[in-house]
Enzyme design. Structure first.
Site, mmCIF file in Angstrom:
data_model
loop_
_atom_site.group_PDB
_atom_site.id
_atom_site.type_symbol
_atom_site.label_atom_id
_atom_site.label_comp_id
_atom_site.label_asym_id
_atom_site.label_seq_id
_atom_site.Cartn_x
_atom_site.Cartn_y
_atom_site.Cartn_z
ATOM 1 C CB CYS A 59 -5.347 13.460 7.802
ATOM 2 S SG CYS A 59 -5.523 11.451 7.699
ATOM 3 N N GLY A 73 -11.227 15.080 8.129
ATOM 4 C CA GLY A 73 -11.082 13.614 8.846
ATOM 5 C C GLY A 73 -12.153 13.649 10.246
ATOM 6 C CG ASN A 133 -3.168 15.310 4.642
ATOM 7 O OD1 ASN A 133 -3.743 14.506 4.123
ATOM 8 N ND2 ASN A 133 -3.552 16.776 4.339
ATOM 9 N N GLY A 134 -1.677 12.503 3.767
ATOM 10 C CA GLY A 134 -1.463 12.043 2.171
ATOM 11 C C GLY A 134 -1.398 10.403 2.349
ATOM 12 C CE1 TYR A 192 -17.476 16.578 -1.109
ATOM 13 C CE2 TYR A 192 -15.618 15.855 -0.051
ATOM 14 C CZ TYR A 192 -16.772 15.851 -0.201
ATOM 15 O OH TYR A 192 -17.669 15.137 0.876
#
Length: 483
Positions: A12, A38, A114-115, A255
């Site tokens: 995210c 996201g 986020n995670g 990426y």
């Protein structure tokens, strides 16, 4: 168990700002530059003198906020926002963040995450035993519920205790009526940065590209174990733990991050160029032209061409209005996305021996399609060079790779993968080559990177996932070392 909570894994983007009269709009702009992190949902919570207003929804940011009235509603001088990606089976709006929680001391707080928590099952069971009724199915809710049920005396103490209770990869952004708070897990798996606007407003977000988007100046990275507290008096730094060990996710460089971002002092674009240059030295090939898979592999392709002396050209075009396939929620959507998003420049590839540089092979869907596309366009041969090592192991810290069954590199040798995707040759970057290309980060004990997806060396215990991981390793013992 982990297979049942597969939908909780997410990658995210976070953005928050404190002290700006245009807080919600700047949050929208910052999230727009983080849309690559996201694409399933988005949300913003604004803070107007302690009054919270929220809008969230499914879809791209522009879709969620297509009605101008939605933004106009979000008044105030502070805001936090979130763009979300989640795996299949967890697509309800109730999981779209930021989430809101009531609290007796601070009245209300908003939370974005986020995670992925590796002890989410344990935390959920403990909270259920206390009578907690969950508002969503995402592990992102768990920290908020832990804070609400904590016996510590004050809100910050409750937050610290709760942060020390959760495990795994987490970057949190929180907001109360009087402060904005950021926290990063003890390994710093996910990037989180601090910036300052010309008017003094403080920004905290996932990548420096979002700082650039809103015109903020980079101040510094949030460090593992830190608790950054922002209020009208400025920034203060606290810690919920000092037992830290930097292990930032190497896939951020490979990426996920935008090439114009800088993570812990390292330019993502330059790191990718070095990855391409390194694989050119490790696996040279006689060819006519180097092309990259747009967009995240173009930097590596440039590096490969520069190091090899082979001409670089734009051999493929990406339709910019089709979502990235690695982070599409389902395999069906990934396959359809591949077929819609890429086309070949025939004049570049026809009659040529091609070096095709890509950043990774996850499931093999994209690579097989691209090789076939190039050969249909008249390529004499296609030599695939992957600017990262073989993906063999799951990620438990916030990327959509939770089982080895979905990783082609875990189940087949390099030669077998080459045959499956139809390439004339295939080579991957070595783990050492990857580490050297990114360069040593500011960690005194090692290179500061998590490379577990390639070598199985996880920097933390796996908790909920350990039994499943052990079973997968045993199942794949036949292939150990084969790649």
């Amino acid at each position: 168990m982990p297979n049942e909570v597969k939908g909780l894994n997410e990658e995210c983007g976070l953005f928050g700002i404190w002290g700006s009269t245009n807080a919600a709009q700047l949050t929208y702009d910052g999230l727009h530059s983080l849309q690559h992190r996201g694409q399933e949902g988005a949300g913003i919570v604004s803070n107007n003198h302690g009054e919270f207003k929220r809008h969230r929804g499914l879809g791209l940011l522009a879709e969620v906020f297509a009605d101008p009235a939605k933004m106009a509603h979000l008044t105030g001088t502070a805001a936090i926002g979130h763009v979300r990606y989640a795996t299949a089976g967890n697509h309800g709006v109730e999981n779209i963040q930021p989430m809101l929680f009531d609290h007796p001391e601070v009245t209300q707080f908003a939370l974005a995450h986020n995670g992925n928590l590796t002890n989410a099952d344990q935390c959920r069971q403990e909270l259920s035993a206390l009578g907690v009724e969950f508002q969503a199915t995402s592990d992102s809710e768990l920290l908020g519920e832990l804070v609400q049920t904590s016996q510590a005396p004050q809100f910050i103490d409750q937050l610290k205790a709760s942060l020390n209770h959760v495990r795994g990869g987490f970057a949190y952004l929180m907001m109360t009526p009087t402060m904005m708070i950021a926290a990063l897990d003890p390994n710093g798996f996910r990037p989180l940065v601090i910036g300052r606007m010309d008017d003094g407003a403080i920004v905290i977000c996932s990548e420096t590209c979002a700082l650039d988007q809103v015109g903020a100046t980079f101040v510094r990275d949030v460090e593992p174990g830190e608790l950054i507290i922002v209020n009208d008096d400025g920034i203060s730094v606290d810690h919920f733990t000092t037992d830290t060990h930097l292990a930032i996710c190497s896939m951020e460089y490979i990426y996920f991050a935008r090439p114009d971002s800088i993570i812990r002092g390292v330019s993502v674009h330059e790191a990718r160029k070095r990855m391409g240059a390194t694989i050119a030295k490790e696996a040279p090939v006689d060819a006519d032209v180097v092309i990259g898979v747009p967009n995240s592999s173009l930097s590596a392709a440039i590096g490969y061409a520069q190091a090899s002396g082979i001409h670089y050209d734009m051999g493929m075009i990406k339709n910019q209005y089709v979502a990235r396939t690695f982070i599409e929620p389902t395999q069906a959507k990934r396959a359809r996305g591949v077929s819609m998003k890429l086309s070949v420049v025939k004049s570049v590839v026809a009659g040529k021996n091609i070096v095709l540089v890509d950043d990774s092979i996850v499931r093999g869907t994209t690579s097989q399609y691209i090789v076939r596309l190039l050969k249909r366009a008249g390529a004499k041969s296609v030599h695939v060079r992957i600017a990262s090592p073989v993906l063999k192991f799951p990620c438990y810290y916030g990327i959509d790779i939770q089982t080895t069954k979905e990783l082609i590199g875990a189940n087949y040798t390099v030669d077998q993968i080459r045959d499956q995707i139809g390439a004339d040759s295939l080579a991957y970057l070595s783990v050492d080559g990857l580490v050297n290309a990114i360069g040593p980060l500011n960690d005194s004990e090692n290179h500061g990177l998590c490379t577990a997806y390639f070598d199985g060396q996880y920097p933390t215990p796996l908790y909920d996932y350990q039994a499943g991981f052990d079973a997968e390793v045993a199942r794949l013992g036949l292939y150990e070392g084969a790649n």
